[in-house]
Design a protein around this motif. Structure first.
Motif, PDB file in Angstrom:
ATOM      1  N   GLU A  60      -6.903 -34.941 -26.884  1.00 58.09           N
ATOM      2  CA  GLU A  60      -6.132 -35.717 -27.858  1.00 58.09           C
ATOM      3  C   GLU A  60      -4.647 -35.630 -27.535  1.00 58.09           C
ATOM      4  O   GLU A  60      -3.916 -36.628 -27.656  1.00 58.09           O
ATOM      5  CB  GLU A  60      -6.388 -35.198 -29.274  1.00 58.09           C
ATOM      6  CG  GLU A  60      -7.801 -35.428 -29.792  1.00 58.09           C
ATOM      7  CD  GLU A  60      -8.804 -34.416 -29.254  1.00 58.09           C
ATOM      8  OE1 GLU A  60     -10.024 -34.686 -29.388  1.00 58.09           O
ATOM      9  OE2 GLU A  60      -8.382 -33.382 -28.694  1.00 58.09           O
ATOM     10  N   GLY A  61      -4.208 -34.459 -27.111  1.00 55.58           N
ATOM     11  CA  GLY A  61      -2.814 -34.290 -26.730  1.00 55.58           C
ATOM     12  C   GLY A  61      -2.452 -35.090 -25.493  1.00 55.58           C
ATOM     13  O   GLY A  61      -1.317 -35.560 -25.342  1.00 55.58           O
ATOM     14  N   THR A  62      -3.420 -35.252 -24.602  1.00 54.55           N
ATOM     15  CA  THR A  62      -3.205 -36.066 -23.398  1.00 54.55           C
ATOM     16  C   THR A  62      -2.854 -37.493 -23.784  1.00 54.55           C
ATOM     17  O   THR A  62      -1.852 -38.061 -23.309  1.00 54.55           O
ATOM     18  CB  THR A  62      -4.464 -36.073 -22.511  1.00 54.55           C
ATOM     19  OG1 THR A  62      -4.835 -34.742 -22.195  1.00 54.55           O
ATOM     20  CG2 THR A  62      -4.220 -36.875 -21.239  1.00 54.55           C
ATOM     21  N   PHE A  63      -3.665 -38.076 -24.649  1.00 53.90           N
ATOM     22  CA  PHE A  63      -3.426 -39.457 -25.074  1.00 53.90           C
ATOM     23  C   PHE A  63      -2.108 -39.576 -25.844  1.00 53.90           C
ATOM     24  O   PHE A  63      -1.381 -40.562 -25.703  1.00 53.90           O
ATOM     25  CB  PHE A  63      -4.589 -39.955 -25.932  1.00 53.90           C
ATOM     26  CG  PHE A  63      -5.869 -40.147 -25.159  1.00 53.90           C
ATOM     27  CD1 PHE A  63      -5.913 -40.999 -24.067  1.00 53.90           C
ATOM     28  CD2 PHE A  63      -7.025 -39.467 -25.507  1.00 53.90           C
ATOM     29  CE1 PHE A  63      -7.090 -41.178 -23.340  1.00 53.90           C
ATOM     30  CE2 PHE A  63      -8.194 -39.642 -24.799  1.00 53.90           C
ATOM     31  CZ  PHE A  63      -8.230 -40.498 -23.705  1.00 53.90           C
ATOM     32  N   ALA A  64      -1.784 -38.569 -26.645  1.00 50.66           N
ATOM     33  CA  ALA A  64      -0.543 -38.604 -27.420  1.00 50.66           C
ATOM     34  C   ALA A  64       0.672 -38.580 -26.499  1.00 50.66           C
ATOM     35  O   ALA A  64       1.649 -39.321 -26.713  1.00 50.66           O
ATOM     36  CB  ALA A  64      -0.498 -37.429 -28.395  1.00 50.66           C
ATOM     37  N   LEU A  65       0.634 -37.748 -25.467  1.00 51.14           N
ATOM     38  CA  LEU A  65       1.777 -37.651 -24.552  1.00 51.14           C
ATOM     39  C   LEU A  65       1.940 -38.928 -23.741  1.00 51.14           C
ATOM     40  O   LEU A  65       3.058 -39.392 -23.509  1.00 51.14           O
ATOM     41  CB  LEU A  65       1.616 -36.443 -23.627  1.00 51.14           C
ATOM     42  CG  LEU A  65       2.778 -36.196 -22.654  1.00 51.14           C
ATOM     43  CD1 LEU A  65       4.107 -36.096 -23.396  1.00 51.14           C
ATOM     44  CD2 LEU A  65       2.535 -34.941 -21.825  1.00 51.14           C
ATOM     45  N   PHE A  77      12.411 -34.035 -25.821  1.00 47.53           N
ATOM     46  CA  PHE A  77      11.317 -33.072 -25.737  1.00 47.53           C
ATOM     47  C   PHE A  77       9.995 -33.726 -26.128  1.00 47.53           C
ATOM     48  O   PHE A  77       9.939 -34.587 -27.011  1.00 47.53           O
ATOM     49  CB  PHE A  77      11.583 -31.872 -26.644  1.00 47.53           C
ATOM     50  CG  PHE A  77      12.696 -30.988 -26.161  1.00 47.53           C
ATOM     51  CD1 PHE A  77      12.503 -30.143 -25.078  1.00 47.53           C
ATOM     52  CD2 PHE A  77      13.938 -31.015 -26.776  1.00 47.53           C
ATOM     53  CE1 PHE A  77      13.526 -29.334 -24.621  1.00 47.53           C
ATOM     54  CE2 PHE A  77      14.969 -30.211 -26.325  1.00 47.53           C
ATOM     55  CZ  PHE A  77      14.762 -29.370 -25.248  1.00 47.53           C
ATOM     56  N   PHE A  78       8.929 -33.271 -25.469  1.00 45.86           N
ATOM     57  CA  PHE A  78       7.589 -33.773 -25.728  1.00 45.86           C
ATOM     58  C   PHE A  78       6.632 -32.589 -25.780  1.00 45.86           C
ATOM     59  O   PHE A  78       6.799 -31.616 -25.042  1.00 45.86           O
ATOM     60  CB  PHE A  78       7.142 -34.741 -24.618  1.00 45.86           C
ATOM     61  CG  PHE A  78       8.030 -35.943 -24.473  1.00 45.86           C
ATOM     62  CD1 PHE A  78       7.722 -37.125 -25.132  1.00 45.86           C
ATOM     63  CD2 PHE A  78       9.172 -35.897 -23.679  1.00 45.86           C
ATOM     64  CE1 PHE A  78       8.540 -38.237 -25.004  1.00 45.86           C
ATOM     65  CE2 PHE A  78       9.997 -37.006 -23.552  1.00 45.86           C
ATOM     66  CZ  PHE A  78       9.676 -38.183 -24.211  1.00 45.86           C
TER      67      PHE A  78
END
Length: 283
Positions: A119-124, A111-112
């Protein structure tokens, strides 16, 4: 993404350790969540995807794959019939019993978190790159997003903005199911990223839209999914929403419409769509 990224990814892929490539090529992957699907493809592992959910609409080739359905509709039997090795899914996307059943058969389930901000874009991107042991590809993809973000920031910096116009996101599924996106949702995040402001909402998540609320918000712009506008019968169908005709957005024909995944997914194209929105408003 841009052609130069694909070329660099190809070169990196060709130079990667053979053992790592062999391990990756053995996996048959099912993705559940359009943003995950898009990033897996952009990282260069799209050919490993054997099936997706119905939100996985980009790239176009993903639509040609078998579909496992959508959230609560997804059944264990349908997934197992495709004989996957791993499921890569958004957090809380699958029913707990489906997850338990899949794991009991030996299918790997990862799960992700779905991004709701840049910021969530870069984390994913980083999380998926780590999963595939393709950190360098992840860094290149992240850099492409940063380049797009820089272009957006340069455009906004060049505008003479005395007061940011307000924009309200409305989610429609026919005239009887109309919701407004509140604080801490992708809607307010994409609004801010695009150089606009949300009305003073005072609530979180999505709630039914009332005529009183629409009159109170009275946004300069209204933002919708293309599928949502279609469910109302096009721009003329917006009149079915009580109070809509009294808004500045409707009276000035300032209705912005975009693909659902592009607008809400906060995937690799997020800065591109934010720039499109900004140019629609400020040019």
């Amino acid at each position: 993404m841009k052609a130069n990224l694909l070329l660099v990814l190809f070169i990196i892929g060709a130079c990667s350790a053979p053992q790592q490539n062999q391990e990756s090529e053995k996996k048959k992957i099912i993705t559940a969540g359009g943003t995950i699907t898009e990033i897996v493809h952009e990282l260069g592992f799209g050919e490993l995807i054997i099936a997706t959910d119905i939100t996985s609409t980009f790239p176009e080739s993903m639509k040609e794959l078998p579909s496992i359905g959508y959230r609560n509709q997804i059944k264990t039997e349908g997934i197992l019939s495709l004989a996957p090795d791993v499921i890569l899914a958004e957090a809380d996307y699958l029913l707990p019993e489906v997850v338990d059943q899949l794991k009991s058969t030996g299918v790997e389930v990862r799960f992700f978190e779905k991004p709701k901000s840049i910021e969530g874009t870069f984390a994913l991107i980083a999380d998926l790159a780590t999963y595939f042991e393709a950190e360098e590809k992840g860094k290149l993809l992240a850099q492409e997003v940063k380049n797009d973000l820089g272009e957006l920031e340069s455009f906004l910096a060049a505008q003479q903005i005395d007061e940011k116009p307000s924009m309200l996101f409305i989610m429609a599924r026919g005239e009887d199911m109309v919701f407004v996106g509140g604080d801490e949702t992708f809607a307010t995040a994409i609004t801010s990223l695009s150089g606009l402001q949300s009305p003073a909402l005072g609530f979180k998540e999505f709630i039914p839209l009332t005529p009183e609320a629409l009159s109170k918000f009275n946004p300069d712009y209204i933002l919708l999914f293309d599928s949502g506008l279609a469910s109302l019968g096009g721009k003329e169908g917006l009149k079915k929403i009580r109070g809509m005709e009294q808004t500045k957005a409707f009276q000035n024909d300032q209705i912005l419409v975009y693909d659902g995944l592009l607008l809400s997914g906060f995937g690799p194209r997020v800065a591109e769509v934010a720039l499109e929105i900004a140019k629609s408003v400020y040019q």
